[in-house]
Write a protein that holds these residues in place. Structure first.
Motif, PDB file in Angstrom:
ATOM      1  N   HIS A 150       0.841  -1.201   0.000  1.00 17.87           N
ATOM      2  CA  HIS A 150       0.000   0.000   0.000  1.00 17.87           C
ATOM      3  C   HIS A 150       0.878   1.253   0.000  1.00 17.87           C
ATOM      4  O   HIS A 150       0.620   2.199  -0.762  1.00 17.87           O
ATOM      5  CB  HIS A 150      -0.923   0.010   1.221  1.00 17.87           C
ATOM      6  CG  HIS A 150      -2.185  -0.770   1.043  1.00 17.87           C
ATOM      7  ND1 HIS A 150      -3.137  -0.457   0.101  1.00 17.87           N
ATOM      8  CD2 HIS A 150      -2.661  -1.868   1.703  1.00 17.87           C
ATOM      9  CE1 HIS A 150      -4.145  -1.306   0.173  1.00 17.87           C
ATOM     10  NE2 HIS A 150      -3.887  -2.179   1.135  1.00 17.87           N
ATOM     11  N   ARG A 151       1.891   1.257   0.855  1.00 19.29           N
ATOM     12  CA  ARG A 151       2.765   2.428   0.974  1.00 19.29           C
ATOM     13  C   ARG A 151       3.487   2.713  -0.338  1.00 19.29           C
ATOM     14  O   ARG A 151       3.722   3.875  -0.685  1.00 19.29           O
ATOM     15  CB  ARG A 151       3.766   2.197   2.116  1.00 19.29           C
ATOM     16  CG  ARG A 151       4.817   3.269   2.276  1.00 19.29           C
ATOM     17  CD  ARG A 151       5.570   3.127   3.588  1.00 19.29           C
ATOM     18  NE  ARG A 151       5.859   1.755   3.933  1.00 19.29           N
ATOM     19  CZ  ARG A 151       6.900   1.061   3.462  1.00 19.29           C
ATOM     20  NH1 ARG A 151       7.736   1.630   2.612  1.00 19.29           N
ATOM     21  NH2 ARG A 151       7.117  -0.185   3.853  1.00 19.29           N
ATOM     22  N   LEU A 152       3.835   1.665  -1.085  1.00 16.35           N
ATOM     23  CA  LEU A 152       4.579   1.817  -2.332  1.00 16.35           C
ATOM     24  C   LEU A 152       3.666   1.961  -3.551  1.00 16.35           C
ATOM     25  O   LEU A 152       4.150   2.087  -4.671  1.00 16.35           O
ATOM     26  CB  LEU A 152       5.504   0.608  -2.526  1.00 16.35           C
ATOM     27  CG  LEU A 152       6.602   0.450  -1.474  1.00 16.35           C
ATOM     28  CD1 LEU A 152       7.258  -0.926  -1.582  1.00 16.35           C
ATOM     29  CD2 LEU A 152       7.650   1.554  -1.636  1.00 16.35           C
ATOM     30  N   GLY A 153       2.356   1.912  -3.320  1.00 13.25           N
ATOM     31  CA  GLY A 153       1.425   2.022  -4.427  1.00 13.25           C
ATOM     32  C   GLY A 153       1.406   0.806  -5.324  1.00 13.25           C
ATOM     33  O   GLY A 153       1.071   0.901  -6.510  1.00 13.25           O
ATOM     34  N   HIS A 155      -0.114  -2.280  -4.295  1.00 16.48           N
ATOM     35  CA  HIS A 155      -1.003  -3.289  -3.744  1.00 16.48           C
ATOM     36  C   HIS A 155      -1.857  -3.962  -4.813  1.00 16.48           C
ATOM     37  O   HIS A 155      -2.196  -5.150  -4.706  1.00 16.48           O
ATOM     38  CB  HIS A 155      -1.907  -2.665  -2.673  1.00 16.48           C
ATOM     39  CG  HIS A 155      -2.655  -3.669  -1.861  1.00 16.48           C
ATOM     40  ND1 HIS A 155      -3.970  -4.005  -2.120  1.00 16.48           N
ATOM     41  CD2 HIS A 155      -2.273  -4.442  -0.810  1.00 16.48           C
ATOM     42  CE1 HIS A 155      -4.369  -4.926  -1.263  1.00 16.48           C
ATOM     43  NE2 HIS A 155      -3.365  -5.210  -0.445  1.00 16.48           N
ATOM     44  N   GLY A 156      -2.195  -3.233  -5.876  1.00 17.57           N
ATOM     45  CA  GLY A 156      -3.007  -3.810  -6.931  1.00 17.57           C
ATOM     46  C   GLY A 156      -2.325  -4.944  -7.673  1.00 17.57           C
ATOM     47  O   GLY A 156      -2.994  -5.795  -8.271  1.00 17.57           O
ATOM     48  N   GLY A 157      -1.001  -4.990  -7.624  1.00 18.48           N
ATOM     49  CA  GLY A 157      -0.266  -6.049  -8.313  1.00 18.48           C
ATOM     50  C   GLY A 157       0.220  -7.143  -7.399  1.00 18.48           C
ATOM     51  O   GLY A 157       1.053  -7.976  -7.794  1.00 18.48           O
ATOM     52  N   LEU A 158      -0.282  -7.161  -6.147  1.00 16.22           N
ATOM     53  CA  LEU A 158       0.181  -8.129  -5.151  1.00 16.22           C
ATOM     54  C   LEU A 158      -0.784  -9.304  -5.046  1.00 16.22           C
ATOM     55  O   LEU A 158      -2.001  -9.123  -4.997  1.00 16.22           O
ATOM     56  CB  LEU A 158       0.303  -7.436  -3.790  1.00 16.22           C
ATOM     57  CG  LEU A 158       0.702  -8.308  -2.597  1.00 16.22           C
ATOM     58  CD1 LEU A 158       2.155  -8.768  -2.729  1.00 16.22           C
ATOM     59  CD2 LEU A 158       0.510  -7.534  -1.293  1.00 16.22           C
ATOM     60  N   THR A 159      -0.239 -10.512  -5.001  1.00 16.28           N
ATOM     61  CA  THR A 159      -1.028 -11.724  -4.768  1.00 16.28           C
ATOM     62  C   THR A 159      -0.468 -12.442  -3.559  1.00 16.28           C
ATOM     63  O   THR A 159       0.754 -12.635  -3.456  1.00 16.28           O
ATOM     64  CB  THR A 159      -0.974 -12.671  -5.990  1.00 16.28           C
ATOM     65  OG1 THR A 159      -1.519 -11.998  -7.131  1.00 16.28           O
ATOM     66  CG2 THR A 159      -1.779 -13.944  -5.727  1.00 16.28           C
ATOM     67  N   LEU A 160      -1.333 -12.822  -2.632  1.00  9.29           N
ATOM     68  CA  LEU A 160      -0.934 -13.535  -1.425  1.00  9.29           C
ATOM     69  C   LEU A 160      -1.614 -14.899  -1.398  1.00  9.29           C
ATOM     70  O   LEU A 160      -2.797 -15.011  -1.757  1.00  9.29           O
ATOM     71  CB  LEU A 160      -1.305 -12.742  -0.177  1.00  9.29           C
ATOM     72  CG  LEU A 160      -0.652 -11.361  -0.028  1.00  9.29           C
ATOM     73  CD1 LEU A 160      -1.277 -10.607   1.134  1.00  9.29           C
ATOM     74  CD2 LEU A 160       0.849 -11.488   0.155  1.00  9.29           C
ATOM     75  N   LEU A 161      -0.906 -15.916  -0.958  1.00  9.97           N
ATOM     76  CA  LEU A 161      -1.487 -17.241  -0.831  1.00  9.97           C
ATOM     77  C   LEU A 161      -0.695 -18.049   0.190  1.00  9.97           C
ATOM     78  O   LEU A 161       0.427 -17.678   0.561  1.00  9.97           O
ATOM     79  CB  LEU A 161      -1.496 -17.975  -2.172  1.00  9.97           C
ATOM     80  CG  LEU A 161      -0.134 -18.278  -2.828  1.00  9.97           C
ATOM     81  CD1 LEU A 161      -0.229 -19.541  -3.668  1.00  9.97           C
ATOM     82  CD2 LEU A 161       0.303 -17.103  -3.717  1.00  9.97           C
ATOM     83  N   THR A 162      -1.293 -19.141   0.654  1.00  5.86           N
ATOM     84  CA  THR A 162      -0.614 -20.048   1.582  1.00  5.86           C
ATOM     85  C   THR A 162      -0.733 -21.469   1.067  1.00  5.86           C
ATOM     86  O   THR A 162      -1.634 -21.803   0.293  1.00  5.86           O
ATOM     87  CB  THR A 162      -1.244 -19.972   2.995  1.00  5.86           C
ATOM     88  OG1 THR A 162      -2.622 -20.342   2.909  1.00  5.86           O
ATOM     89  CG2 THR A 162      -1.117 -18.579   3.584  1.00  5.86           C
ATOM     90  N   THR A 163       0.205 -22.305   1.522  1.00  9.47           N
ATOM     91  CA  THR A 163       0.175 -23.708   1.137  1.00  9.47           C
ATOM     92  C   THR A 163       0.895 -24.538   2.187  1.00  9.47           C
ATOM     93  O   THR A 163       1.778 -24.035   2.889  1.00  9.47           O
ATOM     94  CB  THR A 163       0.835 -23.931  -0.234  1.00  9.47           C
ATOM     95  OG1 THR A 163       0.724 -25.314  -0.606  1.00  9.47           O
ATOM     96  CG2 THR A 163       2.312 -23.565  -0.204  1.00  9.47           C
ATOM     97  N   THR A 164       0.492 -25.790   2.293  1.00 15.46           N
ATOM     98  CA  THR A 164       1.232 -26.743   3.141  1.00 15.46           C
ATOM     99  C   THR A 164       1.974 -27.741   2.275  1.00 15.46           C
ATOM    100  O   THR A 164       2.574 -28.681   2.788  1.00 15.46           O
ATOM    101  CB  THR A 164       0.266 -27.493   4.080  1.00 15.46           C
ATOM    102  OG1 THR A 164      -0.732 -28.137   3.290  1.00 15.46           O
ATOM    103  CG2 THR A 164      -0.375 -26.539   5.073  1.00 15.46           C
ATOM    104  N   ASP A 165       1.944 -27.539   0.969  1.00 21.78           N
ATOM    105  CA  ASP A 165       2.569 -28.474   0.036  1.00 21.78           C
ATOM    106  C   ASP A 165       3.494 -27.704  -0.893  1.00 21.78           C
ATOM    107  O   ASP A 165       3.144 -27.390  -2.031  1.00 21.78           O
ATOM    108  CB  ASP A 165       1.499 -29.218  -0.768  1.00 21.78           C
ATOM    109  CG  ASP A 165       2.111 -30.239  -1.729  1.00 21.78           C
ATOM    110  OD1 ASP A 165       3.276 -30.636  -1.500  1.00 21.78           O
ATOM    111  OD2 ASP A 165       1.438 -30.614  -2.703  1.00 21.78           O
TER     112      ASP A 165
END
Length: 293
Positions: A150-153, A155-165
């Motif tokens: 957000h601070r760097l402008g 956020h629109g190109g950011l993808t977050l995800l989690t995995t255990t594999d």
């Protein structure tokens, strides 16, 4: 004789900022001289910091005071969350849940500065690159990543995800993945150095000889500088992913004991904000045994 710790003059000024944003010039010059810095070296550093708008200056010579600007105070505020988390891990109170946290970003070439800053932030937060624009962390870093994006402008190109594999090639065993993804030997070497430097200072602090206020402050500055050098590149991997014994656990325990001794020797005097923070965080750790290897 203890090993000398090299401390940049700018780091010394930052370390001596009190909770009200001031730096006492007499204290600054006294500690600087103890660390082998000349008055001229300090004056030039102060002049640069004032010219950069990071501090204002009031008075002359050793009777002067520096005042950190609001932006400087925000930038200097250490992220206490990471230090607290490290001690929680050391005490065995932060077991890993087996979840890998991933962040991917797509920032156009026209915004290269934001892209580079986001990449540096992800590494600073403990991420390791998997491939172009994709980073992995073993801790829940999402709030910090999103704040930076957000601070760097970006956020629109950011993808977050989690995995255990998580797999890389044929490697999927978590500890082996950690060994391949992060430079653990280099990180361990920094903690070995921290331990070597903290031990003789702990001996001085717990010995019978008296120590002047400037000597106590010098030791505190040295410990803060070396702890920062050790922890900044540390991804704070869960103990389950680290070699045993891990030197970070042992070094931080020594530092916690040093801060306890500093607090007892100090007699409750007001000290720079950084040291008060460290003392508060390390107090509980110093009062409990370290986890076995």
């Amino acid at each position: 004789m203890t090993d000398r710790i090299e401390i940049p003059t700018r780091m010394l000024v930052h370390a001596l900022v009190r909770e009200d944003g001031t730096v006492d010039a007499d204290e600054l010059y006294t500690v600087a001289n103890t660390l082998g810095m000349s008055d001229q070296q300090v004056r030039l550093c102060v002049k640069r910091l004032v010219a950069e708008g990071r501090f204002t200056h009031e008075g002359r010579g050793r009777k002067a005071q520096l005042h950190a600007t609001a932006d400087t105070m925000r930038a200097l505020s250490p992220n206490a969350d990471f230090l607290r988390h490290a001690f929680e891990q050391d005490a065995g109170r932060a077991p890993w849940d087996g979840v890998w946290h991933l962040a991917a970003f797509a920032v156009p070439e026209s915004e290269r500065t934001a892209r580079d800053s986001l990449r540096e932030t992800l590494v600073h937060l403990g991420g390791a690159p998997l491939q172009g624009g994709l980073y992995v962390c073993a801790n829940a870093w999402e709030p910090y990543v999103e704040e930076a994006a957000h601070r760097l402008g970006a956020h629109g190109g950011l993808t977050l995800l989690t995995t255990t594999d998580l797999r890389r090639g044929e490697i999927r065993e978590p500890a082996e993945l950690a060994r391949r993804l992060w430079p653990l030997p280099e990180i361990a070497d920094r903690y070995h150095r921290l331990g070597r430097l903290a031990r003789p200072r702990l001996d001085r602090l717990t010995g019978p000889a008296g120590l002047s206020p400037s000597a106590l402050l010098t030791i505190a500055v040295e410990l803060a500088a070396e702890l920062t050098r050790a922890m900044e590149p540390d991804p704070l991997l869960p103990p389950e992913l680290l070699p045993r014994p891990w030197p970070g656990t042992q070094a931080r325990e020594l530092v916690a004991r040093c801060w306890t001794a500093l607090r007892e020797r100090d007699g409750g005097e007001t000290r720079p904000a950084l040291f008060r923070l460290y003392a508060d965080i390390t107090r509980a750790r110093a009062e409990e045994p370290a986890e076995a290897g």
